[in-house]
Design an enzyme around this catalytic site. Structure first.
Site, mmCIF file in Angstrom:
data_model
loop_
_atom_site.group_PDB
_atom_site.id
_atom_site.type_symbol
_atom_site.label_atom_id
_atom_site.label_comp_id
_atom_site.label_asym_id
_atom_site.label_seq_id
_atom_site.Cartn_x
_atom_site.Cartn_y
_atom_site.Cartn_z
ATOM 1 N N ARG A 19 -22.485 36.234 -35.122
ATOM 2 C CA ARG A 19 -22.113 36.149 -33.710
ATOM 3 C C ARG A 19 -21.073 37.232 -33.428
ATOM 4 N NH1 ARG A 19 -21.323 29.975 -31.914
ATOM 5 N NH2 ARG A 19 -21.751 30.880 -29.893
ATOM 6 N N ASP A 74 -30.081 26.508 -26.659
ATOM 7 C CA ASP A 74 -29.403 25.226 -26.923
ATOM 8 C C ASP A 74 -30.338 24.014 -26.779
ATOM 9 O OD1 ASP A 74 -27.190 26.827 -27.122
ATOM 10 O OD2 ASP A 74 -26.295 26.208 -25.232
ATOM 11 N N CYS A 106 -19.900 27.409 -33.417
ATOM 12 C CA CYS A 106 -20.940 26.880 -34.308
ATOM 13 C C CYS A 106 -21.508 27.955 -35.229
ATOM 14 C CB CYS A 106 -22.076 26.312 -33.465
ATOM 15 S SG CYS A 106 -21.607 24.804 -32.623
ATOM 16 N N LYS A 133 -19.441 21.774 -20.316
ATOM 17 C CA LYS A 133 -18.321 22.313 -21.098
ATOM 18 C C LYS A 133 -18.376 23.835 -21.125
ATOM 19 C CE LYS A 133 -19.991 23.043 -25.765
ATOM 20 N NZ LYS A 133 -20.039 24.445 -26.073
ATOM 21 N N ASN A 134 -19.612 24.389 -21.094
ATOM 22 C CA ASN A 134 -19.723 25.846 -21.166
ATOM 23 C C ASN A 134 -19.376 26.530 -19.846
ATOM 24 O OD1 ASN A 134 -20.310 25.727 -23.833
ATOM 25 N ND2 ASN A 134 -22.507 26.123 -23.642
ATOM 26 N N ARG A 160 -17.255 17.626 -29.965
ATOM 27 C CA ARG A 160 -16.794 18.866 -29.348
ATOM 28 C C ARG A 160 -17.596 19.153 -28.069
ATOM 29 N NH1 ARG A 160 -17.419 24.173 -30.571
ATOM 30 N NH2 ARG A 160 -18.916 23.900 -32.236
HETATM 31 C C1 EPZ Z 1 -22.855 30.990 -25.107
HETATM 32 O O1 EPZ Z 1 -22.480 31.574 -26.357
HETATM 33 C C2 EPZ Z 1 -22.756 29.495 -25.305
HETATM 34 N N1 EPZ Z 1 -21.399 29.155 -25.721
HETATM 35 C C3 EPZ Z 1 -23.759 29.030 -26.357
HETATM 36 O O2 EPZ Z 1 -23.732 27.627 -26.430
HETATM 37 C C4 EPZ Z 1 -25.169 29.461 -25.925
HETATM 38 O O3 EPZ Z 1 -26.073 29.141 -26.952
HETATM 39 C C5 EPZ Z 1 -25.190 30.968 -25.668
HETATM 40 O O4 EPZ Z 1 -24.169 31.341 -24.710
HETATM 41 C C6 EPZ Z 1 -26.532 31.458 -25.132
HETATM 42 O O5 EPZ Z 1 -26.858 30.774 -23.951
HETATM 43 C C7 EPZ Z 1 -20.460 29.003 -24.813
HETATM 44 O O6 EPZ Z 1 -20.676 29.148 -23.619
HETATM 45 C C8 EPZ Z 1 -19.109 28.643 -25.316
HETATM 46 P P1 EPZ Z 1 -24.119 35.139 -26.210
HETATM 47 P P2 EPZ Z 1 -22.110 33.112 -26.456
HETATM 48 O O7 EPZ Z 1 -22.998 36.101 -26.151
HETATM 49 O O8 EPZ Z 1 -21.513 33.554 -25.177
HETATM 50 C C9 EPZ Z 1 -25.494 38.417 -29.443
HETATM 51 C C10 EPZ Z 1 -23.449 25.538 -27.461
HETATM 52 O O9 EPZ Z 1 -24.114 24.901 -28.317
HETATM 53 N N2 EPZ Z 1 -24.242 39.126 -29.131
HETATM 54 O O10 EPZ Z 1 -25.003 35.023 -25.010
HETATM 55 O O11 EPZ Z 1 -21.359 33.304 -27.709
HETATM 56 C C11 EPZ Z 1 -25.215 37.097 -30.184
HETATM 57 O O12 EPZ Z 1 -24.999 37.289 -31.536
HETATM 58 C C12 EPZ Z 1 -23.229 27.025 -27.647
HETATM 59 O O13 EPZ Z 1 -22.919 25.012 -26.482
HETATM 60 C C13 EPZ Z 1 -23.964 40.319 -29.765
HETATM 61 O O14 EPZ Z 1 -24.748 40.831 -30.572
HETATM 62 O O15 EPZ Z 1 -23.585 33.706 -26.611
HETATM 63 C C14 EPZ Z 1 -26.439 36.306 -29.868
HETATM 64 O O16 EPZ Z 1 -27.462 36.678 -30.743
HETATM 65 C C15 EPZ Z 1 -23.770 27.563 -28.928
HETATM 66 N N3 EPZ Z 1 -22.775 40.916 -29.490
HETATM 67 C C16 EPZ Z 1 -26.806 36.763 -28.441
HETATM 68 O O17 EPZ Z 1 -26.139 38.024 -28.260
HETATM 69 C C17 EPZ Z 1 -21.870 40.403 -28.593
HETATM 70 O O18 EPZ Z 1 -20.797 41.002 -28.386
HETATM 71 C C18 EPZ Z 1 -26.380 35.817 -27.339
HETATM 72 O O19 EPZ Z 1 -25.012 35.490 -27.462
HETATM 73 C C19 EPZ Z 1 -22.176 39.195 -27.956
HETATM 74 C C20 EPZ Z 1 -23.374 38.557 -28.242
#
Ligand code: EPZ
Length: 434
Positions: free
Chosen positions: A123, A307, A118, A24-25, A415
């Site tokens: 985030r 995850d 979630c 899905k991701n 979801r």
């Molecule tokens: C993706 O989320 C996935 N979601 C998440 O899966 C997954 O846990 C995550 O990547 C890490 O692998 C989808 O693909 C829809 P990030 P994303 O941007 O893109 C910080 C699931 O259960 N950050 O890599 O939102 C953030 O707060 C979900 O399927 C900033 O600070 O994750 C986090 O601490 C949950 N500022 C870290 O980086 C930003 O602008 C990683 O987030 C962006 C992110």
């Protein structure tokens, strides 16, 4: 979101064969990528989960026509953008921000709703916004949305403070049609991102990705065309089924699972005392207690994925001695632990960096490390799921527990996982949806 419940009578070993669905991701981002062209895009192996459903609603509001959406091969055509102002969606996820780039390229302005997803910590989307800004996009935060406009989107040299999956995707989806070259340093390199890059290249994009150096170069092109692309297998599904099998002393074969991007998980399974048998057509997982205690630190790819820690935490409740999980990606991803304790687990969480290495949450008050002491007997309980992967941890705990569990809030689970109950039942689980 489904208001239903799962009733699980635990203690049955999972055995037999299941098939992993598409990720899905990856699928949701590839659906957004289809907005970059007027030509039809065919996506194979789309999972029919709540998340693809929500993203389909987003694309349809923008003007996409979908065919085949009842199966796993979708044709998405967006010859015209009906509106680049996407109203607040009734069912939110974290995908709308990714549509900004494609909509800006096609319309010059766009408005997308604020993100859902979630509740697993702060985030922020500052990396997305700062990167787009550097590429010539002006963005205004409104009450329930982000409004963006740009006369010309140009390349930029970007350094991410953390390898964010979403921000890397945002820049990819914007940089492919920008003027000039965009470079991302410290980019995320998850296999799902490589899947998206593969699709973009097949559409005519010019992208160079150096996974070892975490560097992605995007050379903007004039236009992109239609494509036929395949969504990769869902790594999180593989982990979820595998841990469910190991937690129940089971033995399952996951057809179409591959070793791509799974190394850190395979190593953890072996260190615990389980077995992964990689075959050409899938992977077999089996294990029997006693399991060994372990220290796990989550990290961006190629590390142990954030995850995966929730299902794995359930396994560690069955390991001998004190195990550690140090969560370094999200600041608040142990919300599920109190329910596991309620079921009999012995887990404490702390804001310290346990396990030997300090992370960026060191010194803050986030409970981002867990100490799990096992083995402990788990007993069935009534649980309300707080988020998607936590929900999977509850499911696995219920499958391994003695007695009956009633799991509410299963919309979170739907979801991310299509037909999870049916598939678990086929592996021998005693599970009913009510
Ligand atoms: C993706 O989320 C996935 N979601 C998440 O899966 C997954 O846990 C995550 O990547 C890490 O692998 C989808 O693909 C829809 P990030 P994303 O941007 O893109 C910080 C699931 O259960 N950050 O890599 O939102 C953030 O707060 C979900 O399927 C900033 O600070 O994750 C986090 O601490 C949950 N500022 C870290 O980086 C930003 O602008 C990683 O987030 C962006 C992110």
């Amino acid at each position: 979101m489904s208001e239903g419940r799962f009733i699980i009578r635990g203690g049955r070993q999972l055995e037999g064969e299941t098939v992993v669905y598409g990720s899905k991701n990856a699928a949701t981002k590839m659906m957004v990528a289809s907005l970059l062209t007027r030509e039809p895009c065919v996506l194979e192996n789309i999972p029919l989960s709540g998340e693809t459903d929500i993203t389909r609603e987003l694309c349809e509001r923008i003007g996409s026509r979908m065919s085949g959406a009842e199966g796993s091969r979708w044709e998405i055509s967006t010859p015209e953008i009906a509106t680049s102002v996407v109203p607040e969606l009734s069912r939110k996820n974290r995908i709308p921000i990714l549509a900004l780039g494609p909509l800006l390229h096609r319309k010059g302005f766009a408005e997308v709703p604020v993100l859902g997803g979630c509740p697993i910590g702060h985030r922020p989307i500052n990396f997305h916004l700062e990167a787009l800004n550097r590429m010539g996009v002006r963005i205004e935060r409104r009450a329930h949305s982000y409004y963006a406009e740009a006369e010309e989107i140009h390349g930029a040299d970007l350094v991410f403070p953390f390898p964010s999956v979403g921000a890397t995707e945002s820049v990819l989806l914007t940089g492919v049609l920008a003027k000039g070259t965009t470079t991302i340093h410290n980019a995320a390199t998850e296999p799902e991102i490589m899947n998206l890059i593969g699709m973009l290249r097949a559409m005519g994009a010019d992208i160079r990705a150096d996974e070892v150096r975490r560097e992605i170069e995007i050379y903007g092109v004039e236009r992109l065309g239609g494509v036929s692309a395949r969504v990769m297998p869902d790594r999180n599904e593989v982990v979820s089924f595998a841990t469910a099998a190991l937690a129940t002393d089971g033995d399952i074969f996951i057809r179409d699972a591959s070793a791509n991007g799974m190394q850190a998980f395979f190593e953890a399974v072996c260190a615990l005392g389980g077995t992964c048998e990689v075959r050409e057509d899938g992977v077999r997982f089996f294990g029997r207690r006693p399991y060994r205690r372990m220290t796990i630190q989550t990290a961006p790819h190629p590390g142990f994925m954030t995850d995966w820690q929730q299902p794995f935490c359930v396994l560690l409740t069955q390991a001998e001695g004190a195990s550690i999980i140090h969560e370094t990606v999200y600041d608040d991803r142990f919300g599920y632990v109190k329910d596991l304790c309620h079921m009999g687990a012995n887990i404490t969480v702390t804001d310290e960096c346990l396990g030997g290495e300090r992370c960026r949450f060191d010194g803050a008050t986030y409970n981002h490390s867990a100490r799990i002491t096992g083995p402990t007997k788990l007993s069935g309980a009534a649980i309300t799921v707080p988020d998607l992967r936590a929900g999977m941890a509850h499911m696995i705990a219920a499958l391994a527990a003695e007695g009956e569990s009633v799991i509410s809030g299963i919309g979170h689970i739907d979801r991310g996982y299509a037909k999870l109950d049916e598939r678990l039942r086929a592996l021998g689980a005693d599970i009913m949806r009510k």
